[in-house]
Design a protein around this motif. Structure first.
Motif, PDB file in Angstrom:
ATOM      1  N   THR A  43      25.506  -6.405   2.091  1.00 48.10           N
ATOM      2  CA  THR A  43      24.399  -6.242   1.154  1.00 48.10           C
ATOM      3  C   THR A  43      23.110  -6.633   1.884  1.00 48.10           C
ATOM      4  O   THR A  43      23.130  -7.412   2.837  1.00 48.10           O
ATOM      5  N   ALA A  44      22.023  -6.099   1.438  1.00 46.82           N
ATOM      6  CA  ALA A  44      20.740  -6.357   2.091  1.00 46.82           C
ATOM      7  C   ALA A  44      20.138  -7.660   1.589  1.00 46.82           C
ATOM      8  O   ALA A  44      20.051  -7.888   0.387  1.00 46.82           O
ATOM      9  N   ALA A  45      19.708  -8.497   2.519  1.00 45.34           N
ATOM     10  CA  ALA A  45      18.999  -9.722   2.155  1.00 45.34           C
ATOM     11  C   ALA A  45      17.510  -9.424   1.993  1.00 45.34           C
ATOM     12  O   ALA A  45      16.814 -10.078   1.225  1.00 45.34           O
ATOM     13  N   MET A  46      17.043  -8.439   2.743  1.00 52.85           N
ATOM     14  CA  MET A  46      15.627  -8.058   2.715  1.00 52.85           C
ATOM     15  C   MET A  46      15.522  -6.542   2.616  1.00 52.85           C
ATOM     16  O   MET A  46      16.363  -5.811   3.137  1.00 52.85           O
ATOM     17  N   ASN A  47      14.475  -6.106   1.948  1.00 54.16           N
ATOM     18  CA  ASN A  47      14.138  -4.692   1.889  1.00 54.16           C
ATOM     19  C   ASN A  47      12.746  -4.513   2.475  1.00 54.16           C
ATOM     20  O   ASN A  47      11.949  -5.453   2.524  1.00 54.16           O
ATOM     21  N   ARG A  48      12.449  -3.300   2.899  1.00 50.13           N
ATOM     22  CA  ARG A  48      11.154  -2.999   3.516  1.00 50.13           C
ATOM     23  C   ARG A  48      10.518  -1.803   2.819  1.00 50.13           C
ATOM     24  O   ARG A  48      11.120  -0.736   2.722  1.00 50.13           O
ATOM     25  N   LEU A  49       9.274  -2.002   2.362  1.00 49.28           N
ATOM     26  CA  LEU A  49       8.473  -0.908   1.841  1.00 49.28           C
ATOM     27  C   LEU A  49       7.592  -0.429   2.990  1.00 49.28           C
ATOM     28  O   LEU A  49       6.866  -1.220   3.589  1.00 49.28           O
ATOM     29  N   THR A  50       7.672   0.863   3.289  1.00 45.87           N
ATOM     30  CA  THR A  50       6.889   1.454   4.369  1.00 45.87           C
ATOM     31  C   THR A  50       6.011   2.566   3.801  1.00 45.87           C
ATOM     32  O   THR A  50       6.488   3.397   3.029  1.00 45.87           O
ATOM     33  N   ILE A  51       4.737   2.550   4.187  1.00 39.10           N
ATOM     34  CA  ILE A  51       3.800   3.603   3.789  1.00 39.10           C
ATOM     35  C   ILE A  51       3.258   4.240   5.068  1.00 39.10           C
ATOM     36  O   ILE A  51       2.840   3.542   5.994  1.00 39.10           O
ATOM     37  N   THR A  52       3.262   5.579   5.085  1.00 41.14           N
ATOM     38  CA  THR A  52       2.741   6.330   6.229  1.00 41.14           C
ATOM     39  C   THR A  52       1.630   7.249   5.736  1.00 41.14           C
ATOM     40  O   THR A  52       1.775   7.902   4.701  1.00 41.14           O
ATOM     41  N   VAL A  53       0.537   7.272   6.495  1.00 41.12           N
ATOM     42  CA  VAL A  53      -0.631   8.072   6.139  1.00 41.12           C
ATOM     43  C   VAL A  53      -1.023   8.919   7.346  1.00 41.12           C
ATOM     44  O   VAL A  53      -1.112   8.416   8.472  1.00 41.12           O
ATOM     45  N   ARG A  54      -1.241  10.192   7.108  1.00 45.50           N
ATOM     46  CA  ARG A  54      -1.743  11.110   8.148  1.00 45.50           C
ATOM     47  C   ARG A  54      -3.251  11.196   7.971  1.00 45.50           C
ATOM     48  O   ARG A  54      -3.734  11.499   6.874  1.00 45.50           O
ATOM     49  N   VAL A  55      -4.012  10.933   9.048  1.00 47.43           N
ATOM     50  CA  VAL A  55      -5.474  10.865   8.975  1.00 47.43           C
ATOM     51  C   VAL A  55      -6.100  11.835   9.969  1.00 47.43           C
ATOM     52  O   VAL A  55      -5.665  11.929  11.122  1.00 47.43           O
ATOM     53  N   ARG A  56      -7.126  12.529   9.499  1.00 46.35           N
ATOM     54  CA  ARG A  56      -7.966  13.361  10.356  1.00 46.35           C
ATOM     55  C   ARG A  56      -9.380  12.776  10.309  1.00 46.35           C
ATOM     56  O   ARG A  56      -9.928  12.575   9.236  1.00 46.35           O
ATOM     57  N   PHE A  57      -9.926  12.510  11.480  1.00 50.40           N
ATOM     58  CA  PHE A  57     -11.264  11.924  11.585  1.00 50.40           C
ATOM     59  C   PHE A  57     -12.157  12.876  12.375  1.00 50.40           C
ATOM     60  O   PHE A  57     -11.748  13.407  13.410  1.00 50.40           O
TER      61      PHE A  57
END
Length: 175
Positions: free
Chosen positions: A108-122
């Motif tokens: 079982t997982a002791a920790m979970n990870r929330l990941t956010i990815t953003v594609r950016v054009r500058f």
């Protein structure tokens, strides 16, 4: 015959005159940002959430966090019409995922990870060499014993802060 002091003064005056005559543009900032002296505005598009798992408020939260960072750390004014900004930041949220990261002996997982990815054009109107298109990704871990909905808001705030710092540094600090 000129003294060393007079020669030094003459050379200093000559150097200052040469710099002034070349039209050198210098930008100074207390935040470490490198903003072109001609730049006054920035357009920041609302980043659509195109991830498979959708947080309905993430698009607006992320966009506001990015606008707040730019307003707080530059003298630029945010404009609402694309094409009117000296700088343009646009893109989309491409990832929003929760994954186990610390598996225990009972699988079982002791920790979970929330990941956010953003594609950016500058786009930099004054120096196209600084233009880029890049994905940025950040995460925050939380205990699997916690209810995700009770910690989601604070995790998103933490990740948005890190993402906007990375994007700001890439766009305006040239890191």
């Amino acid at each position: 015959m000129a003294t060393k002091f007079q020669t030094s003064r003459f050379l200093l005056a000559l150097f200052i005159s040469a710099v002034a005559l070349t039209g050198c543009r210098v930008s100074v900032s207390l935040t470490g940002s490198s903003i072109d002296a001609r730049a006054k505005t920035v357009y920041i598009q609302t980043f659509r959430n195109n991830s498979t798992l959708v947080n309905p408020t993430l698009s607006q939260q992320f966009t506001n966090a990015l606008k707040d960072r730019v307003q707080g750390q530059t003298p630029l004014t945010i404009v609402d019409v694309k094409g009117n900004g000296d700088y343009t930041l646009e893109g989309e949220i491409t990832g929003y995922s929760i994954n186990p990261v610390a598996i225990q002996g009972d699988e079982t997982a002791a920790m979970n990870r929330l990941t956010i990815t953003v594609r950016v054009r500058f786009h930099n109107k004054y120096d196209e060499n600084q233009d880029f298109e890049q994905s940025f990704s950040r995460y925050a871990d939380y205990s699997s014993s916690m209810n995700f909905t009770s910690v989601e808001s604070s995790l998103v705030d933490e990740i948005n802060e890190a993402l906007t710092e990375d994007i700001f540094n890439k766009a305006f600090v040239n890191w």
